[in-house]
Design a protein around this motif. Sequence first.
Motif, PDB file in Angstrom:
ATOM      1  N   ALA A  52       0.828  -1.214   0.000  1.00 53.43           N
ATOM      2  CA  ALA A  52       0.000   0.000   0.000  1.00 53.43           C
ATOM      3  C   ALA A  52       0.857   1.257   0.000  1.00 53.43           C
ATOM      4  O   ALA A  52       0.509   2.255  -0.652  1.00 53.43           O
ATOM      5  N   HIS A  53       1.979   1.238   0.698  1.00 50.86           N
ATOM      6  CA  HIS A  53       2.852   2.410   0.795  1.00 50.86           C
ATOM      7  C   HIS A  53       3.353   2.845  -0.581  1.00 50.86           C
ATOM      8  O   HIS A  53       3.243   4.008  -0.976  1.00 50.86           O
ATOM      9  N   ASP A  54       3.908   1.894  -1.355  1.00 51.86           N
ATOM     10  CA  ASP A  54       4.471   2.245  -2.656  1.00 51.86           C
ATOM     11  C   ASP A  54       3.388   2.579  -3.677  1.00 51.86           C
ATOM     12  O   ASP A  54       3.574   3.444  -4.533  1.00 51.86           O
ATOM     13  N   TYR A  55       2.241   1.903  -3.586  1.00 52.55           N
ATOM     14  CA  TYR A  55       1.140   2.248  -4.493  1.00 52.55           C
ATOM     15  C   TYR A  55       0.619   3.659  -4.196  1.00 52.55           C
ATOM     16  O   TYR A  55       0.254   4.403  -5.113  1.00 52.55           O
ATOM     17  N   LEU A  56       0.600   4.031  -2.936  1.00 53.20           N
ATOM     18  CA  LEU A  56       0.178   5.371  -2.555  1.00 53.20           C
ATOM     19  C   LEU A  56       1.152   6.417  -3.087  1.00 53.20           C
ATOM     20  O   LEU A  56       0.746   7.469  -3.592  1.00 53.20           O
ATOM     21  N   PHE A  59       0.596   6.843  -6.704  1.00 53.01           N
ATOM     22  CA  PHE A  59      -0.619   7.630  -6.896  1.00 53.01           C
ATOM     23  C   PHE A  59      -0.340   9.125  -6.681  1.00 53.01           C
ATOM     24  O   PHE A  59      -0.850   9.976  -7.422  1.00 53.01           O
ATOM     25  N   LEU A  60       0.478   9.456  -5.684  1.00 54.37           N
ATOM     26  CA  LEU A  60       0.833  10.855  -5.444  1.00 54.37           C
ATOM     27  C   LEU A  60       1.600  11.443  -6.623  1.00 54.37           C
ATOM     28  O   LEU A  60       1.399  12.600  -7.000  1.00 54.37           O
TER      29      LEU A  60
END
Length: 340
Positions: A52-56, A59-60
Amino acid sequence: MATTAKAIPVKPAGFIGKIKAHIEILDPVTWISVFPCLAGGAMASGAMQSNAHDYLLLFLLFLIYGPLGTGFSQSVNDYYDLELDRINEPTRPIPSGRLTKQEALWNWSIVLAVAVLLGSWISLHVGGQRGLIISLSLFTGLGLGYIYSAPPLKLKKNILLSAPAVGISYGVITWISANAFFSELRPEALWMAGLNFFMATALIIMNDFKSQEGDAKGGMKSLAVMIGPKNTFLVAFTIVDLVFAVFTWLAWSWGFHLLMYFLLVTLVIDIVIQVKLYRDPHKGLYFMQIAVDDGFGHTIGKSEIHEHNAFLRFQVVNNILFLVNQFIAAGLIGMKYMQA
């Protein structure tokens, strides 16, 4: 005889109407164009984790370069092209009266501020040389997005300046930023950014077919105005073919031999399509027209101009082929570094 602007009644807009107009001026359909390069850069790093961290974070990056960065450039363009839009696109938010010019100024000013703040935070979060690369890429894109439309430079007035500016903004800084965000900058990523630069340059050259008549009257130096549609096709198609030829050589030199063969097939397909469109822009590849009208029409646009319609049909096929090859290459590059 002076051209008279079309009279468009001012349409009162409530709160919801204003919000919709503010979003429309950011031209959401253009935001997605940066995502393939961001995704490719991230994949080629070989360091992005499936969490989730890297996907977020990815996304940023999309938020910065899509709704904020691309949206900023589109809003600035509408702001400075008001007089042209009164004639060519009177339903746009400013000429239609749904936004005042002052509201449009606030629009791109706020979007710019958010992009700078968020981009600066991400650069600091990454830190070091990689953070500096991300920061320089972002500010380069925002700067080009402004001077592309704003006087006194107004790069869009001359294709020799506008096409490279678009190529850098959409193809280069996005690949580099996403790659540097997750790893040290890979040399293969620089090559891929270069290929995207020239591909975007070729496509923007042909996209100017839609405004050739207006450009000629307004003194805009598009390639179609300077050398005519036929020669413009030749120049653009030559650039596209060189991109695929270099891409094929790179795949061979990197040891991606199956990709190399796929790229050779892609190059042959593209050349066959180009010959058909060059010979007959009106009917060439016409079986693809349904994809323009009903499939990708809302994304790539529609046109009544034969040469521009031919370009749109070509764009559907060419973009799919290029993106497929690009994602395969990015995945293979990433796997190489994961195994290192």
